[in-house]
Design an enzyme around this catalytic site. Structure first.
Site: not given
Ligand SMILES: [Zn+2]
Length: 443
Positions: A362, A306, A381, A359, A378, A388, A211
């Site tokens: 999850c 990316e 979760c 995330c 998140c 990054d 990234d």
């Molecule tokens: Zn999560």
């Protein structure tokens, strides 16, 4: 990719040579001749410009065609016109020695016009000890002898076997040769275009997502979320950036070019300084990109990055100061060819894949992630992770994610990725309605 020409690289080979006294005289003659041509043309141009200025000052009309040009062809033409008069001995040296003097002088003028260098100055005998010849003027006779046009066969100290084999097999071509002498020792440096056979692509065992970051310049993660790469903006780059900002402030206080007003001498000086620091920053960044991309291509089998446009769309403002889009483009471009050289593969994640907002544990996707949020929290979760690193982890896992449109293929070299968003059942992303199609990496 198969069937295409092998990629070529420019490689330098430098050999210490052992010329005879007669050959030394010939080498010196070439170096001196090239220096003479450079200096003579420079002074002809300068005289011409000075003369035009003087004529203008007394009110005479001076037209554009009264000025001598400084492009390579202009200088070459000027040399052909004047050489008999200025240098009746010119025929003693290989003609390409003069041609390269024109090339070098044209480049010096171009750099001055760009503001990245001072006005060209004569080359002095004291500091200038080399000249360049065309590749055709040099040939390897065997693994210990090089034949230089007008100089003859010269013995090399080291073996030239490696290069000799390339030339013999037709996988290498000498583009130019630089002869240089210092303290009685002589070298020949050859710039050679070498074909690089491509190694087979390795199976994707070592995978890294990279990234381009906000907290760090480049962050790399394994699919399991382990941070395996962290490239910060190096100190020297930050320092030169500060110097650049200072130089820009100085220039902005001086009288720059405006409509109908000539910029002041002081502004020109300040601007030259700004340009020079710009060039220096660019150099350092280039080195950093080279080091990082080489390391990645050598040490990983599959590198996921990316798409450039995602970077441009989502992160532009925060990134502008640290790394321009151009630098990211260059980063990906280098990865593209270096992965081919080293047998690894590059994959660009789908440009609509929200690597920053997803995330990595999850898979929940945030509606919004502010640029100032350095950590990913998140709500689903409870994961807390450097943003990054979270994005890089998502990228690393991207190639193995199932897609609605079917399997994603990582095809051999360059890791071409099929567009995965052609499923008509899915609502189109607003930007997807445009004519742009995901770009295969090898394109
Ligand atoms: Zn999560």
């Amino acid at each position: 990719m198969s069937g295409g020409p092998s990629p070529t690289i420019h490689q330098a080979y430098r050999y210490a040579i052992d010329p005879t006294p007669e050959q030394v005289a010939q080498l010196r003659s070439h170096v001196g001749g090239a220096r003479f041509a450079y200096n003579a043309l420079l002074s002809l141009v300068k005289e011409n410009w000075d003369e035009n200025r003087a004529r203008k000052e007394v009110g005479e009309e001076v037209r554009k065609e009264n000025y001598l040009g400084t492009a390579q062809l202009d200088l070459q033409k000027l040399w052909y016109e004047k050489r008999d008069e200025l240098a009746p001995w010119w025929g003693a040296n290989a003609s390409s020695a003069y041609n390269y003097a024109h090339v070098h002088l044209a480049r010096a003028f171009a750099n001055w016009k760009k503001g990245t260098a001072r006005f060209p100055t004569p080359r002095s005998r004291r500091t200038h000890h080399s000249c360049t010849l065309a590749g055709s003027a040099v040939r390897l006779v065997d693994s210990h002898h090089v034949r230089i046009s007008r100089v003859g066969e010269v013995k090399t100290y080291e073996s030239t076997r490696k290069l000799y084999r390339h030339l013999d097999r037709g996988t290498g071509r000498i583009l130019s040769a630089t002869l240089s002498g210092r303290g009685g020792r002589w070298w020949v440096s050859l710039t050679v275009e070498v074909e690089r056979p491509l190694p087979p692509t390795r199976p994707p065992e070592r995978v890294i997502g990279v990234d381009v970051g906000i907290t760090a310049l480049y962050t790399g993660a394994s699919p399991s979320g382990e941070q395996v790469l962290a490239v910060a903006n190096p100190h020297h780059l930050v320092v030169t950036e500060d110097r650049l900002a200072r130089a820009q402030r100085v220039a902005s206080r001086r009288q720059g070019p405006r409509r109908g007003v000539a910029p002041s001498k002081r502004w020109r000086r300040a601007n030259t300084r700004v340009q020079r620091i710009h060039a220096h920053v660019a150099d350092q960044r280039r080195n950093l990109i080279h080091e990082t991309t080489t390391m990645l291509a050598k040490n990983y089998d599959l590198i996921v990055v990316e798409d450039l446009n995602v970077t441009g769309m989502l992160k532009n403002h925060a990134l502008a100061r640290h790394i321009g889009d151009a630098a990211w483009g260059e980063f990906v471009r280098q990865l593209d060819y270096k992965t081919k050289w080293y047998g690894s593969a590059l994959v660009k994640a789908d440009r609509f894949y929200p690597s920053s907002k997803t995330c990595s544990r999850c898979g929940a996707v945030k509606a919004k992630l502010g640029l100032n949020e350095r950590e990913y929290h998140c709500e689903a979760c409870g994961l807390v992770m450097d943003r990054d690193l979270n994005a890089a982890t998502n990228l690393a896992g991207w190639p193995s994610k199932p897609t609605p449109a079917g399997t994603r293929s990582v095809a051999g070299r360059g890791g071409e990725v099929r567009p995965s968003r052609q499923n008509t059942d899915e609502p189109a992303h607003p930007a997807e309605a445009s004519t742009e199609a995901p770009t295969p990496v090898g394109a």
